[in-house]
Design an enzyme around this catalytic site. Structure first.
Site, PDB file in Angstrom:
ATOM      1  N   ASP A 127       0.822  -1.207   0.000  1.00  8.10           N
ATOM      2  CA  ASP A 127       0.000   0.000   0.000  1.00  8.10           C
ATOM      3  C   ASP A 127       0.860   1.264   0.000  1.00  8.10           C
ATOM      4  O   ASP A 127       1.539   1.549   0.989  1.00  8.10           O
ATOM      5  CB  ASP A 127      -0.890  -0.041   1.252  1.00  8.10           C
ATOM      6  CG  ASP A 127      -1.731   1.207   1.388  1.00  8.10           C
ATOM      7  OD1 ASP A 127      -1.946   1.892   0.375  1.00  8.10           O
ATOM      8  OD2 ASP A 127      -2.169   1.493   2.525  1.00  8.10           O
ATOM      9  N   ASP A 314      -2.096   5.827  -5.471  1.00  7.68           N
ATOM     10  CA  ASP A 314      -2.421   4.906  -4.393  1.00  7.68           C
ATOM     11  C   ASP A 314      -2.664   3.494  -4.912  1.00  7.68           C
ATOM     12  O   ASP A 314      -3.637   3.235  -5.607  1.00  7.68           O
ATOM     13  CB  ASP A 314      -3.656   5.419  -3.655  1.00  7.68           C
ATOM     14  CG  ASP A 314      -3.857   4.666  -2.358  1.00  7.68           C
ATOM     15  OD1 ASP A 314      -3.331   3.538  -2.257  1.00  7.68           O
ATOM     16  OD2 ASP A 314      -4.526   5.186  -1.465  1.00  7.68           O
TER      17      ASP A 314
END
Ligand SMILES: *[C@@H]1O[C@H](CO)[C@@H](O)[C@H](O)[C@H]1NC(C)=O
Ligand SMILES: *[C@@H]1O[C@H](CO)[C@@H](O)[C@H](O)[C@H]1NC(C)=O
Length: 432
Positions: A127, A314
């Site tokens: 992430d 992201d």
């Protein structure tokens, strides 16, 4: 409740780091999206939909792309090289390593790490929107189903475990994780960092029950001078296991049957992109954020975004999120019909998606175009298909800066290089 139960999983996927770096319910994404989004369910709730969506598309209208159109099959090209071995010819020299990622329905990717000695394997989401690493703990109570359903770390099974004892807590939009910090060796693609601080999760919110990943490995920024614990990537750099402080993502598409998705640590891998990188400098010292010139259609005839709009990249947001006023106009221009509820999802006519215009992102003066193949989310079950726009609006509170989030559907089209040494992000056209 209306539409929400049916597309909640998508909304969950979307709502992600729209709210910022550490507020990133990554793990949401592993939920069984398609099942709950059956077009049939949506249509029962919204009888008007069948008119919009041409449910029984003849198969030949969207032929499956034959594999031979994509001859780049890594298995044939590197017949004897297992994925986790060093790969030669990286842009920055030295030895970089690839982590093979698993693609879950094109909305989520995860891959293996090991923790401890001997190493125990966990699947994690990598992430870029958060920095902590956590996995479930063997100390979680039997009543915590999310923890029980996943692999668990047991300190007694590792000779390199070191206690820390400070409490660990991380909050995502729709759930939270709590437990305590521990330290151990962490290995990713054969690269080992020692004394890595990670969270042992003892209590996980219910929403994590069905996730494919056991935990999360954060590739975002840590502020060590503020007392935050160095991330796995920080330690890889400081312990000298990487040639350069760079990591890169190649995210594949399920339909093409191309090479596996890959996270490369310590460089970029030219097998997975073509042409040159377009670089953007980071505009914040503590996150993967930059200023985007604008978002437009038709070579700039229509411009949707504010100038110099901040954007973050992201790896755990499935779609592309932007300020709701801008996204509404864009989706209407694409012929989208808004479904009630928020965040608003727009349905597109599946029979027309091949004719939709490219959406053009202008970064550092260069045009990066997303085709409808990149930005349309097509959900198919046995009998029906529904097409959603991959652009989703977020409302920003007074005082918040409207920001775009370029998620997985963007990163699938553009191989993305995250360069912590030069504080920049590079995008190059991903191979199909
Ligand atoms: C290691 O885990 C056990 C439970 O499995 C726990 O009782 C013990 O306190 C842990 N060790 C440390 C140093 O936290
Ligand atoms: C890191 O923390 C220090 C001390 O709290 C602070 O002065 C500094 O601005 C922070 N750096 C970033 C990039 O947030």
């Amino acid at each position: 409740m209306g539409l929400l139960p049916a597309i909640l999983p998508v909304l969950v996927v979307i709502s992600i780091s729209a709210s910022g770096v550490l507020n990133n319910p990554v793990s949401q994404i592993g939920r069984p999206v398609a099942k709950q989004m059956y077009p049939r369910v949506l249509k029962q709730m919204y009888p008007r939909l069948p008119k919009l969506v041409h449910p029984r598309l003849p198969k030949q209208m969207h032929p499956r792309v034959p594999k031979r159109m994509y001859p780049r099959e890594p298995k044939q090209r590197h017949p004897n090289v297992p994925r986790a071995q060093p790969v030669q010819s990286f842009q920055d020299g030295g030895t970089a390593r690839d982590v093979k990622l698993t693609n879950y329905k094109d909305v989520f990717y995860y891959g293996p790490i090991t923790i401890g000695t001997p190493g125990k394997t966990f699947n994690v989401a990598f992430d870029t929107g958060s920095s902590a690493t956590w996995v479930p703990s063997s100390r979680c109570p039997a009543s915590n189903i999310a923890c029980q359903k996943h692999e668990k770390y047991n300190n007694a099974s590792s000779s390199t475990y070191k206690g820390d004892g400070q409490s660990f807590f991380t909050q995502y939009d729709l759930g939270e994780i709590s437990g305590y910090w521990s330290q151990d060796s962490v290995t990713v693609a054969g690269l080992t960092v020692k004394n890595q601080a990670f969270g042992e999760a003892v209590i996980e919110s219910e929403i994590f029950e069905d996730t494919k990943n056991d935990g999360i490995l954060g590739l975002g920024f840590t502020n060590v001078s503020a007392g935050e614990k160095p991330s796995v990537f920080d330690n890889m750099v400081s312990q000298g296991v990487l040639p350069v402080p760079v990591f890169s993502f190649y995210l594949n598409r399920m339909e093409t049957g191309g090479p596996d998705s890959v996270l490369t640590l310590g460089g970029t891998n030219p097998d997975y992109y073509t042409g040159d990188f377009t670089y953007v400098d980071l505009s914040q010292p503590d996150r993967w954020q930059f200023k985007m010139d604008r978002v437009q259609l038709y070579n700039g005839n229509t411009i949707f975004s504010r100038r110099e709009c901040p954007a973050i990249v992201d790896s755990s947001t499935s779609l592309i999120v932007g300020p709701v006023d801008e996204i509404d106009i864009l989706n209407i221009e694409l012929g989208g019909i808004a479904l009630p509820g928020f965040p608003k999802m727009y349905v597109l006519d599946c029979s027309k998606i091949d004719n939709l215009p490219d959406v053009e992102f202008i970064l550092n003066g260069q045009k990066l175009s997303l085709s409808s193949r990149d930005y349309v989310l097509k959900i198919t079950d046995d009998e029906d298909s529904l097409c959603f726009s991959g652009f989703v609006g977020k409302r920003f509170e007074e005082g918040e800066t409207p920001t775009w989030t370029l998620g997985i559907s963007f990163m699938r089209a553009f191989y993305t290089q995250f360069d912590k040494g030069r504080n920049r992000i590079g995008f190059a056209k991903a191979i199909p």
